[in-house]
Design a protein around this motif. Structure first.
Motif, short mmCIF file in Angstrom:
data_model
loop_
_atom_site.label_atom_id
_atom_site.label_comp_id
_atom_site.label_asym_id
_atom_site.label_seq_id
_atom_site.Cartn_x
_atom_site.Cartn_y
_atom_site.Cartn_z
N VAL A 144 0.83 -1.21 0.00
CA VAL A 144 0.00 0.00 0.00
C VAL A 144 0.86 1.25 0.00
N ASP A 145 2.06 1.18 0.56
CA ASP A 145 2.93 2.35 0.56
C ASP A 145 3.24 2.82 -0.86
N GLU A 146 3.24 1.91 -1.82
CA GLU A 146 3.54 2.27 -3.20
C GLU A 146 2.43 3.10 -3.85
N LEU A 147 1.23 3.08 -3.28
CA LEU A 147 0.14 3.87 -3.84
C LEU A 147 0.45 5.36 -3.79
N GLU A 148 1.19 5.80 -2.80
CA GLU A 148 1.53 7.22 -2.69
C GLU A 148 2.28 7.71 -3.92
N ALA A 149 3.15 6.86 -4.47
CA ALA A 149 3.92 7.25 -5.65
C ALA A 149 3.11 7.11 -6.94
N LEU A 150 2.04 6.31 -6.90
CA LEU A 150 1.24 6.07 -8.11
C LEU A 150 0.07 7.03 -8.26
N VAL A 151 -0.48 7.48 -7.14
CA VAL A 151 -1.71 8.28 -7.18
C VAL A 151 -1.43 9.65 -7.79
N LYS A 152 -2.44 10.17 -8.51
CA LYS A 152 -2.36 11.48 -9.14
C LYS A 152 -3.61 12.28 -8.79
N ALA A 153 -3.59 13.55 -9.15
CA ALA A 153 -4.74 14.40 -8.88
C ALA A 153 -5.99 13.91 -9.61
N ASN A 154 -5.79 13.28 -10.77
CA ASN A 154 -6.93 12.82 -11.57
C ASN A 154 -7.18 11.32 -11.44
N ALA A 185 -9.94 8.35 1.74
CA ALA A 185 -9.37 9.64 2.12
C ALA A 185 -9.24 10.58 0.93
N ARG A 186 -9.24 10.03 -0.29
CA ARG A 186 -9.05 10.82 -1.50
C ARG A 186 -10.27 10.80 -2.42
N GLY A 187 -11.33 10.12 -2.01
CA GLY A 187 -12.54 10.05 -2.82
C GLY A 187 -12.38 9.28 -4.10
N ILE A 188 -11.49 8.28 -4.10
CA ILE A 188 -11.22 7.48 -5.30
C ILE A 188 -12.09 6.23 -5.29
N MET A 189 -12.68 5.90 -6.42
CA MET A 189 -13.44 4.66 -6.52
C MET A 189 -12.52 3.45 -6.46
N ILE A 190 -13.03 2.36 -5.94
CA ILE A 190 -12.33 1.07 -5.95
C ILE A 190 -13.18 0.09 -6.74
N LEU A 191 -12.56 -0.57 -7.71
CA LEU A 191 -13.19 -1.73 -8.35
C LEU A 191 -12.44 -2.97 -7.86
N SER A 192 -13.15 -3.87 -7.23
CA SER A 192 -12.56 -5.13 -6.77
C SER A 192 -13.20 -6.27 -7.55
N ASP A 193 -12.40 -6.87 -8.45
CA ASP A 193 -12.84 -8.06 -9.17
C ASP A 193 -12.70 -9.23 -8.22
N GLU A 194 -13.83 -9.74 -7.74
CA GLU A 194 -13.83 -10.81 -6.74
C GLU A 194 -14.41 -12.10 -7.32
N VAL A 195 -14.08 -12.35 -8.60
CA VAL A 195 -14.67 -13.48 -9.30
C VAL A 195 -14.27 -14.81 -8.67
N TYR A 196 -13.11 -14.87 -7.97
CA TYR A 196 -12.69 -16.12 -7.33
C TYR A 196 -13.12 -16.20 -5.87
N ARG A 197 -13.77 -15.17 -5.37
CA ARG A 197 -14.29 -15.20 -4.02
C ARG A 197 -15.58 -16.02 -4.02
#
Length: 396
Positions: A144-154, A185-197
């Protein structure tokens, strides 16, 4: 609109009809018939098909029974039948999410490796995609720490796949919470593909305190989940999947997009899906498939251990797939495409090349994906033949 070749589906299309193959590229738990569903059921009086049904389009978004049973798969009270849209498999569900919510000017973060659709479709729609790379040295668990370097304003959406295809590794409970908190915290949508759940090898939800939550369980209104009856439920042939979200605006937006791709799913498929998710059938069916996964995973683990001088893996603990790296005795990865084709030619064993179907450039060189929760007899024969091939090729 331009799109990349969907390599894993193209590979399957090219080779899975080869006469006499031992197909361990397939990713569904061993398929069942309607008769087998009835045999598994704890309520033999209920019929899975109402043969007097007049075959109109039926309920446009899916029957209320099916949508309610899907909503009940998630914890909490924020999901109802109105929170669910029925689709033709999870592949249509994922496509609709991107088609309805992502476009030029948007940025998407997607775990990698994963099913190619999850990053290639948003790219084809004009979005910028950053790959959130899963590392074998981290057990293919996202950092999850790597998300800080990946996230952008858009950044519009974070895409995860839990349990993961091709690695068979689930995202642990604490990491799921961290991802949701980061997005919230940033109002970003999450898509979780849970087809194997919920095909976790240590048991189904009723007796598995360690099962990671669905993102739909955590009360974040911008969380979207997709699923289907194909993988964990052994019913790929009915082509029933779904989108679920607690955000009414998201569901309504996707319902509008859905009008362009489907009117409804087959009423007969809807009835079989509703029956499979009924309390009398769902538990026995999942227990059957968890038992099958455990048994077959042990067979695959024995193969990897016996040939550990030329192959390695992060052992899967969920889903139906494993990602195995084959390498020469000096550690150099094999050419996985040539390897898989040669295996098929010489042994009739069908597996999937990792760099070609799940990577870009040299990513995942030497890896192959094995689907191991099909027939135990087929897997056993395939591993015997693959073992003979490996010993001859590498001089073991």
């Amino acid at each position: 609109m331009r799109f990349d070749c969907f390599e894993v589906e193209r590979w399957m299309d090219l080779y899975e009809c080869t006469p006499g193959i031992l197909n361990v590229a397939e990713t569904c738990a061993e398929s069942v018939s309607i008769d087998q569903l009835i045999q598994l059921s704890e309520d033999k009086a209920t019929n899975p098909l109402q043969t007097s049904t007049v075959l109109t389009y039926g309920a446009i978004r899916g029957s209320s029974t099916l949508r309610q049973r899907i909503a009940s798969l998630y914890k909490g009270e924020h999901l109802s039948a109105e929170s669910v849209l029925i689709t033709q498999g999870a592949i249509a569900a994922n496509f609709l999410v991107f088609y309805g919510l992502v476009g030029p000017g948007d940025h998407v973060i997607c775990v990698y490796p994963t099913y190619q659709q999850l990053y290639s479709v948003p790219e084809s729609l004009g979005a910028e995609v950053s790959l959130w790379r899963l590392q074998p040295e981290n057990g293919f668990v996202p950092d999850v720490d790597e998300l800080e370097a990946l996230v952008k304003a858009n950044t519009k959406m974070i895409v995860i796949n839990n349990p993961n295809n091709p690695t068979g590794v689930p995202i642990p409970r604490d990491v799921v919470y961290e991802i949701v908190e980061f997005a919230k915290a940033r109002g970003i949508m999450i898509l979780s593909d849970e087809v194997y759940r919920p095909l976790f090898h240590d048991g189904i939800i009723e007796d598995n305190a360690n099962m990671p939550p669905s993102v739909a369980d955590l009360g974040y209104e911008k969380a979207i989940v997709t699923g289907s009856l194909s993988k964990a439920y052994s019913l790929a042939g009915i082509r029933v999947g779904w989108i679920a979200s607690g955000d009414e605006a998201i569901i309504e937006r996707l319902a509008e997009a859905r009008h362009y791709t489907a009117i409804s799913v087959s009423q007969l498929d809807d009835q079989v899906a509703s029956y499979a998710l009924s309390p009398a059938v769902r538990g026995p069916l999942l227990r059957r498939n968890v038992s099958l996964a455990r048994r077959n995973a042990a067979m695959l683990a024995a193969f990897v251990e016996a040939h550990s001088s030329v192959c390695s893996w992060v052992a899967p603990s969920a889903g139906t797939t494993a990602f195995i790296r084959f390498h020469d005795t000096d550690g150099q990865p094999v050419d996985d495409v040539a390897f898989c084709r040669d295996v098929l030619d010489r042994t009739k064993v069908l597996i999937v090349p990792g760099s070609h179907c799940f990577g870009r450039g040299v990513d995942f060189a030497g890896y192959v994906r094995v689907g191991f929760v099909g027939s135990s007899a087929v897997l056993d024969e395939a591993l015997q033949k693959l073992g003979e091939y490996v010993r001859q090729r590498f001089g073991l």
